[in-house]
Design a protein around this motif. Structure first.
Motif, PDB file in Angstrom:
ATOM      1  N   ARG A 329      28.860 -14.730  27.724  1.00 58.40           N
ATOM      2  CA  ARG A 329      27.699 -15.036  26.888  1.00 58.40           C
ATOM      3  C   ARG A 329      27.262 -16.485  27.060  1.00 58.40           C
ATOM      4  NH1 ARG A 329      30.964 -13.728  22.139  1.00 58.40           N
ATOM      5  NH2 ARG A 329      32.517 -13.353  23.745  1.00 58.40           N
ATOM      6  N   PRO A 330      26.006 -16.772  26.824  1.00 58.71           N
ATOM      7  CA  PRO A 330      25.539 -18.160  26.953  1.00 58.71           C
ATOM      8  C   PRO A 330      26.279 -19.095  25.999  1.00 58.71           C
ATOM      9  CG  PRO A 330      23.689 -16.637  26.833  1.00 58.71           C
ATOM     10  CD  PRO A 330      24.903 -15.845  26.497  1.00 58.71           C
ATOM     11  N   TYR A 331      26.600 -20.280  26.514  1.00 62.34           N
ATOM     12  CA  TYR A 331      27.242 -21.321  25.699  1.00 62.34           C
ATOM     13  C   TYR A 331      26.714 -22.651  26.191  1.00 62.34           C
ATOM     14  CZ  TYR A 331      30.872 -23.888  23.193  1.00 62.34           C
ATOM     15  OH  TYR A 331      31.546 -24.730  22.342  1.00 62.34           O
ATOM     16  N   GLY A 332      25.641 -23.119  25.561  1.00 65.20           N
ATOM     17  CA  GLY A 332      24.972 -24.308  26.051  1.00 65.20           C
ATOM     18  C   GLY A 332      24.399 -24.051  27.425  1.00 65.20           C
ATOM     19  N   SER A 333      24.774 -24.890  28.377  1.00 63.70           N
ATOM     20  CA  SER A 333      24.303 -24.708  29.752  1.00 63.70           C
ATOM     21  C   SER A 333      25.246 -23.836  30.567  1.00 63.70           C
ATOM     22  CB  SER A 333      24.160 -26.072  30.438  1.00 63.70           C
ATOM     23  OG  SER A 333      25.418 -26.737  30.473  1.00 63.70           O
ATOM     24  N   GLN A 334      26.300 -23.325  29.926  1.00 60.27           N
ATOM     25  CA  GLN A 334      27.287 -22.507  30.624  1.00 60.27           C
ATOM     26  C   GLN A 334      27.358 -21.109  30.009  1.00 60.27           C
ATOM     27  OE1 GLN A 334      30.635 -25.426  30.081  1.00 60.27           O
ATOM     28  NE2 GLN A 334      30.836 -25.217  32.309  1.00 60.27           N
ATOM     29  N   PHE A 335      28.301 -20.332  30.526  1.00 62.38           N
ATOM     30  CA  PHE A 335      28.610 -19.021  29.969  1.00 62.38           C
ATOM     31  C   PHE A 335      30.104 -18.982  29.650  1.00 62.38           C
ATOM     32  CE2 PHE A 335      24.736 -18.378  32.264  1.00 62.38           C
ATOM     33  CZ  PHE A 335      24.043 -17.405  31.548  1.00 62.38           C
ATOM     34  N   VAL A 336      30.472 -18.172  28.656  1.00 61.14           N
ATOM     35  CA  VAL A 336      31.866 -18.117  28.224  1.00 61.14           C
ATOM     36  C   VAL A 336      32.315 -16.675  28.043  1.00 61.14           C
ATOM     37  CG1 VAL A 336      31.265 -18.309  25.763  1.00 61.14           C
ATOM     38  CG2 VAL A 336      33.552 -19.000  26.561  1.00 61.14           C
ATOM     39  N   ASP A 337      33.552 -16.401  28.454  1.00 60.29           N
ATOM     40  CA  ASP A 337      34.213 -15.119  28.232  1.00 60.29           C
ATOM     41  C   ASP A 337      35.371 -15.323  27.266  1.00 60.29           C
ATOM     42  OD1 ASP A 337      33.421 -12.630  29.184  1.00 60.29           O
ATOM     43  OD2 ASP A 337      34.019 -13.072  31.249  1.00 60.29           O
ATOM     44  N   HIS A 338      35.516 -14.416  26.296  1.00 62.63           N
ATOM     45  CA  HIS A 338      36.628 -14.420  25.360  1.00 62.63           C
ATOM     46  C   HIS A 338      37.629 -13.338  25.771  1.00 62.63           C
ATOM     47  CE1 HIS A 338      33.490 -16.474  23.113  1.00 62.63           C
ATOM     48  NE2 HIS A 338      34.399 -16.910  22.261  1.00 62.63           N
ATOM     49  N   PHE A 339      38.928 -13.648  25.666  1.00 63.07           N
ATOM     50  CA  PHE A 339      39.949 -12.710  26.115  1.00 63.07           C
ATOM     51  C   PHE A 339      41.042 -12.527  25.064  1.00 63.07           C
ATOM     52  CE2 PHE A 339      38.417 -14.810  30.020  1.00 63.07           C
ATOM     53  CZ  PHE A 339      37.943 -13.708  30.712  1.00 63.07           C
ATOM     54  N   ASN A 340      41.459 -11.284  24.901  1.00 62.04           N
ATOM     55  CA  ASN A 340      42.752 -10.986  24.295  1.00 62.04           C
ATOM     56  C   ASN A 340      43.712 -10.973  25.467  1.00 62.04           C
ATOM     57  OD1 ASN A 340      44.993 -10.027  22.979  1.00 62.04           O
ATOM     58  ND2 ASN A 340      44.004  -8.240  22.099  1.00 62.04           N
ATOM     59  N   ALA A 341      44.550 -11.990  25.583  1.00 64.65           N
ATOM     60  CA  ALA A 341      45.255 -12.241  26.837  1.00 64.65           C
ATOM     61  C   ALA A 341      46.750 -12.427  26.612  1.00 64.65           C
ATOM     62  CB  ALA A 341      44.666 -13.474  27.524  1.00 64.65           C
ATOM     63  N   ALA A 342      47.463 -12.533  27.734  1.00 63.69           N
ATOM     64  CA  ALA A 342      48.872 -12.917  27.740  1.00 63.69           C
ATOM     65  C   ALA A 342      49.020 -14.071  28.717  1.00 63.69           C
ATOM     66  CB  ALA A 342      49.763 -11.744  28.143  1.00 63.69           C
ATOM     67  N   VAL A 343      50.006 -14.914  28.466  1.00 63.81           N
ATOM     68  CA  VAL A 343      50.246 -16.069  29.324  1.00 63.81           C
ATOM     69  C   VAL A 343      51.745 -16.191  29.568  1.00 63.81           C
ATOM     70  CG1 VAL A 343      50.423 -17.699  27.379  1.00 63.81           C
ATOM     71  CG2 VAL A 343      49.774 -18.536  29.658  1.00 63.81           C
ATOM     72  N   LEU A 344      52.113 -16.662  30.752  1.00 67.39           N
ATOM     73  CA  LEU A 344      53.509 -16.968  31.062  1.00 67.39           C
ATOM     74  C   LEU A 344      53.623 -18.465  31.287  1.00 67.39           C
ATOM     75  CD1 LEU A 344      56.305 -15.573  31.619  1.00 67.39           C
ATOM     76  CD2 LEU A 344      55.828 -15.979  34.031  1.00 67.39           C
ATOM     77  N   VAL A 345      54.479 -19.101  30.496  1.00 66.22           N
ATOM     78  CA  VAL A 345      54.742 -20.531  30.609  1.00 66.22           C
ATOM     79  C   VAL A 345      56.186 -20.695  31.049  1.00 66.22           C
ATOM     80  CG1 VAL A 345      54.760 -22.758  29.438  1.00 66.22           C
ATOM     81  CG2 VAL A 345      53.105 -21.007  28.748  1.00 66.22           C
ATOM     82  N   ASP A 346      56.405 -21.479  32.108  1.00 64.04           N
ATOM     83  CA  ASP A 346      57.775 -21.764  32.549  1.00 64.04           C
ATOM     84  C   ASP A 346      57.954 -23.270  32.686  1.00 64.04           C
ATOM     85  OD1 ASP A 346      56.595 -22.510  34.985  1.00 64.04           O
ATOM     86  OD2 ASP A 346      56.990 -20.557  35.916  1.00 64.04           O
ATOM     87  N   ASN A 347      59.065 -23.685  33.271  1.00 65.09           N
ATOM     88  CA  ASN A 347      59.365 -25.115  33.371  1.00 65.09           C
ATOM     89  C   ASN A 347      58.549 -25.843  34.432  1.00 65.09           C
ATOM     90  OD1 ASN A 347      61.485 -25.809  31.409  1.00 65.09           O
ATOM     91  ND2 ASN A 347      62.650 -24.197  32.450  1.00 65.09           N
ATOM     92  N   SER A 348      57.799 -25.099  35.222  1.00 61.92           N
ATOM     93  CA  SER A 348      56.938 -25.734  36.211  1.00 61.92           C
ATOM     94  C   SER A 348      55.565 -25.973  35.587  1.00 61.92           C
ATOM     95  CB  SER A 348      56.803 -24.840  37.446  1.00 61.92           C
ATOM     96  OG  SER A 348      55.994 -23.710  37.160  1.00 61.92           O
ATOM     97  N   SER A 349      54.664 -26.458  36.353  1.00 62.15           N
ATOM     98  CA  SER A 349      53.298 -26.669  35.863  1.00 62.15           C
ATOM     99  C   SER A 349      52.425 -25.440  36.080  1.00 62.15           C
ATOM    100  CB  SER A 349      52.662 -27.867  36.584  1.00 62.15           C
ATOM    101  OG  SER A 349      52.616 -27.630  37.991  1.00 62.15           O
ATOM    102  N   LYS A 350      53.029 -24.363  36.599  1.00 57.24           N
ATOM    103  CA  LYS A 350      52.265 -23.154  36.894  1.00 57.24           C
ATOM    104  C   LYS A 350      51.989 -22.364  35.623  1.00 57.24           C
ATOM    105  CE  LYS A 350      52.446 -18.945  39.747  1.00 57.24           C
ATOM    106  NZ  LYS A 350      53.270 -18.144  40.691  1.00 57.24           N
ATOM    107  N   LEU A 351      50.796 -21.790  35.511  1.00 63.26           N
ATOM    108  CA  LEU A 351      50.427 -20.910  34.409  1.00 63.26           C
ATOM    109  C   LEU A 351      49.936 -19.587  34.979  1.00 63.26           C
ATOM    110  CD1 LEU A 351      48.461 -23.261  31.969  1.00 63.26           C
ATOM    111  CD2 LEU A 351      50.674 -22.192  31.538  1.00 63.26           C
ATOM    112  N   GLN A 352      50.325 -18.502  34.337  1.00 58.55           N
ATOM    113  CA  GLN A 352      49.847 -17.175  34.734  1.00 58.55           C
ATOM    114  C   GLN A 352      49.201 -16.527  33.515  1.00 58.55           C
ATOM    115  OE1 GLN A 352      52.879 -14.899  37.131  1.00 58.55           O
ATOM    116  NE2 GLN A 352      54.100 -16.752  36.841  1.00 58.55           N
ATOM    117  N   PHE A 353      47.979 -16.009  33.706  1.00 58.78           N
ATOM    118  CA  PHE A 353      47.253 -15.343  32.625  1.00 58.78           C
ATOM    119  C   PHE A 353      46.992 -13.890  33.004  1.00 58.78           C
ATOM    120  CE2 PHE A 353      46.144 -19.765  31.744  1.00 58.78           C
ATOM    121  CZ  PHE A 353      46.211 -19.806  30.365  1.00 58.78           C
TER     122      PHE A 353
END
Length: 537
Positions: A329-353
């Motif tokens: 959907r429009p958000y100012g000059s950009q567009f935005v998506d909303h998610f019901n999501a999952a994330v994996l956080v580990d000891n590295s800087s890597k993120l998985q969604f």
């Protein structure tokens, strides 16, 4: 009351008995359709007019009573997120739509009876029903909760063969037994000539006994390959009606961290947190998640666990420079998506969604969004998002630094057998289910949802680690046994050493072959309706 209506009510009652979480009540499904078939037979043989309408009406009545009595809690889930004037009509979709499709299958069965023999018509009915169940999980109004094969969730010791067939094997089993019982009843009481009735009786006994005995043997002798991993599931018990209001996200995070620490061990590899566990006063930007205080606190927490990972539900957003998706959907000059999501956080800087794919119609997505885009303002008034949540089309597996693959299944997705198997085909060695069943309050919905997870464990021979915000959280082994579970509506955490598995079952490899075969048979049955050969009923 007319006998046919008594028979319809009896069928509805027997079907309903399979859905409360009571062990082995699912076995009543093996006789549940016989009364309805006899009621329809009364219409076919005795009524003089409007037979097709009466068959449709009787089947719809049965389905509506069964569905509404079994999933009455749907209204709770809808009213939690929508105004009352919107919750009721949207609740009527699962209450009434499935019975309409069920009644259509029986109406087509009646049409077959006018032109074809009883055996051919009954084969057509079974295939039409299973086809309806499969198609009802593939469109924007999908709600496969009441698929017949799910009814054996509380009798999992007897359906270990789901590792071969999935839940549609259960649906087929139900129809085979009901049809043979119905035919034998007609032979004995209603002058239907069955030349080889002893053979049919022997076939009936075999169809009942062989799957049951085989399943009991498989259950008793099944051994898991030892490949241990220490897992923790957390149940923060945050009232969903307060989660996005008076309880600050910072306090919610501290609850999750404290519960995690309370049962953890130095070798714990995964901490599983429930749906939308990580949140903020506004939605979390995935690209900048590392800049949020919550991310830093999780990293600090993981310092104590060499191979530790936090797998959590999260409310997230993504920004685009153009309308990259239909839900943006429009958000100012950009567009935005909303998610019901999952994330994996580990000891590295890597993120998985991972972005939830199987979205709840009316609440998380607007059905047939492209065709009904003109209705976006109306859905916005219902309290939902104007374009619905964003989604991804295919499942994706989270991999830890040590190479363990976890399936991040979110809530409603856990009732899709083949979709969950997609994670396993991609390398998931165990299944996580992150959910928030508190919207339903203390109803049978939360219990049914837990029971269905047992079927996913059997189909794929994978452990299930289930984290539910308010309950019921649990660990389920590869045989479908609930090894540990929490109570409802209490803060809790469970720790369990599970066995990872890399082997694929026949069902995992090939999916819903029975459903595909039923689609072909249903198509052939419809072709028989078109062919102008007439057989007097």
């Amino acid at each position: 009351m007319n006998n046919k209506y008594v028979l319809a009510l009896l069928s509805a009652f027997l079907l309903w008995l399979a859905w409360p979480p009571i062990p082995y009540t699912g076995l009543v499904l093996l006789i549940a359709f016989v009364p309805l078939l006899l009621g329809i037979e009364q219409i076919i043989r005795n009524d003089s007019s409007l037979k097709g309408r009466k068959v449709f009406g009787l089947a719809f009545l049965t389905g509506f009573i069964w569905n509404t009595a079994s999933i009455y809690w749907v209204y709770n889930a809808m009213s939690a997120q929508l105004p009352a004037y919107a919750a009721l009509p949207i609740s009527l979709i699962p209450f009434g739509l499935a019975p309409l499709l069920m009644a259509t299958a029986f109406w087509l069965y009646y049409q077959l009876r006018k032109k074809r023999s009883l055996p051919i018509s009954l084969v057509g009915l079974a295939s039409l029903w299973i086809s309806y169940e499969y198609l009802h999980q593939t469109w924007d109004l999908a709600f496969p909760w009441m698929t017949l094969g799910n009814g054996f969730a509380t009798s999992h010791q007897l359906v270990q063969w789901y590792e071969l067939t999935g839940i549609y094997g259960g649906s087929l089993w139900i129809w085979l037994v009901n049809i043979l019982l119905f035919v034998l009843f007609l032979h004995r009481h209603q002058h239907y000539v069955l030349k080889r009735h002893k053979l049919v009786l022997s076939l009936l006994i075999g169809i009942i006994a062989i799957p049951v005995i085989g399943s009991i043997v498989r259950y008793s002798t099944f051994e898991e390959h030892v490949n241990p991993s220490e897992i923790v599931v957390v149940q923060p018990n945050i009232d969903p009606y307060s989660k996005f209001g008076p309880i600050p996200p910072e306090d919610q995070l501290q609850t999750l961290l404290q519960l995690s620490k309370s049962v953890s061990k130095p070798n714990t590899e995964f901490f599983i947190w429930p749906e939308t566990a990580i949140s903020s006063r506004s939605w979390i930007d995935e690209e900048n998640f590392r800049e949020y205080p919550a991310y830093e606190e999780i990293l600090t927490f993981l310092d104590s666990y060499k191979n530790g990972n936090v797998l959590s539900g999260i409310e997230s957003i993504r920004f685009y420079n153009d309308q990259r998706t239909t839900t943006a959907r429009p958000y100012g000059s950009q567009f935005v998506d909303h998610f019901n999501a999952a994330v994996l956080v580990d000891n590295s800087s890597k993120l998985q969604f991972y972005h939830k794919s199987k979205l709840v119609p009316g609440v998380e997505q607007m059905p047939f969004g492209s065709a009904l885009s003109f209705m976006k303002p109306l859905f916005a008034q219902f309290g939902g998002t104007t374009g619905g949540y964003g989604r991804q089309d295919e499942p994706s597996v989270f991999y830890s630094q040590s190479g363990i693959g976890a399936a991040p299944v979110i809530c409603y997705e856990s009732i899709w057998g083949d979709y969950v198997s997609d994670y396993v085909r991609q390398g998931a060695q165990f299944i996580t289910i992150v959910t928030n069943d508190g919207w339903w309050k203390n109803t049978s919905g939360k219990d049914q949802h837990l029971q269905y997870a047992k079927l996913r464990a059997i189909e794929n021979r994978r452990w299930v680690a289930r984290s539910a915000n308010t309950g019921i959280s649990a660990f389920i082994n590869q045989r479908g046994d609930i090894v540990q579970q929490t109570e409802w509506w209490v803060p809790a955490a469970l720790a369990q050493e599970i066995n990872l598995n890399e082997q694929l079952t026949l069902y995992t490899r090939y999916g819903d072959l029975i459903a595909f075969a039923s689609l072909i048979t249903a198509f052939l049955s419809i072709l028989l309706l078109i062919k102008p050969t007439k057989k007097v009923v």
